[in-house]
Design a protein around this motif. Structure first.
Motif, short mmCIF file in Angstrom:
data_model
loop_
_atom_site.label_atom_id
_atom_site.label_comp_id
_atom_site.label_asym_id
_atom_site.label_seq_id
_atom_site.Cartn_x
_atom_site.Cartn_y
_atom_site.Cartn_z
N ASP A 297 1.89 -10.60 43.92
CA ASP A 297 2.24 -10.23 45.29
C ASP A 297 2.19 -8.72 45.48
N ARG B 133 -1.46 -7.60 45.62
CA ARG B 133 -2.05 -7.98 46.90
C ARG B 133 -1.63 -6.99 47.99
N ASP B 134 -0.35 -6.63 48.02
CA ASP B 134 0.15 -5.66 49.00
C ASP B 134 -0.49 -4.29 48.80
N GLN C 179 -6.94 -0.77 51.55
CA GLN C 179 -8.08 -1.07 52.42
C GLN C 179 -7.87 -0.58 53.85
N GLN C 180 -6.63 -0.42 54.24
CA GLN C 180 -6.36 0.09 55.60
C GLN C 180 -6.75 1.54 55.67
N ARG D 177 -4.04 -4.39 50.09
CA ARG D 177 -4.05 -4.46 51.56
C ARG D 177 -3.85 -3.06 52.15
N VAL D 178 -2.88 -2.33 51.63
CA VAL D 178 -2.61 -0.96 52.11
C VAL D 178 -3.79 -0.05 51.80
#
Length: 86
Positions: free
Chosen positions: A75, A78-79, A85-86, A82-83
């Protein structure tokens, strides 16, 4: 208990100490420990007959600790991605 377990899944505490950390009465803590250490026929994890903890010298072992630890790492990864890629 997951939050205070060491890297091997061992929770070193007395019942009064555990109750204090959880902000419950000693009786409520004893009831919870009885539930967590009893077989659970509806558990999704069939190992250890669905038990969540086992008493050991000085405390308890969280029986599925490694499973939750691996999930937590997945988890967090994954977080992080995600951050990133932003």
């Amino acid at each position: 208990m997951l939050a205070i377990a060491n890297k091997n899944g061992v929770v070193e505490a007395s019942i009064p100490g555990l109750a204090d950390m959880a902000r419950v009465t000693v009786e409520e803590c004893q009831e919870a420990l009885a539930v967590l250490s009893s077989p659970d026929e509806f558990s999704r994890t069939k190992e250890n007959e669905g038990r969540r903890i086992k008493e050991c010298d000085g405390g308890w072992v969280v029986l599925n600790h490694a499973k939750y630890r691996a999930k937590m790492h997945a988890d967090e990864r994954r977080d992080y991605l995600r951050v990133k890629q932003q």
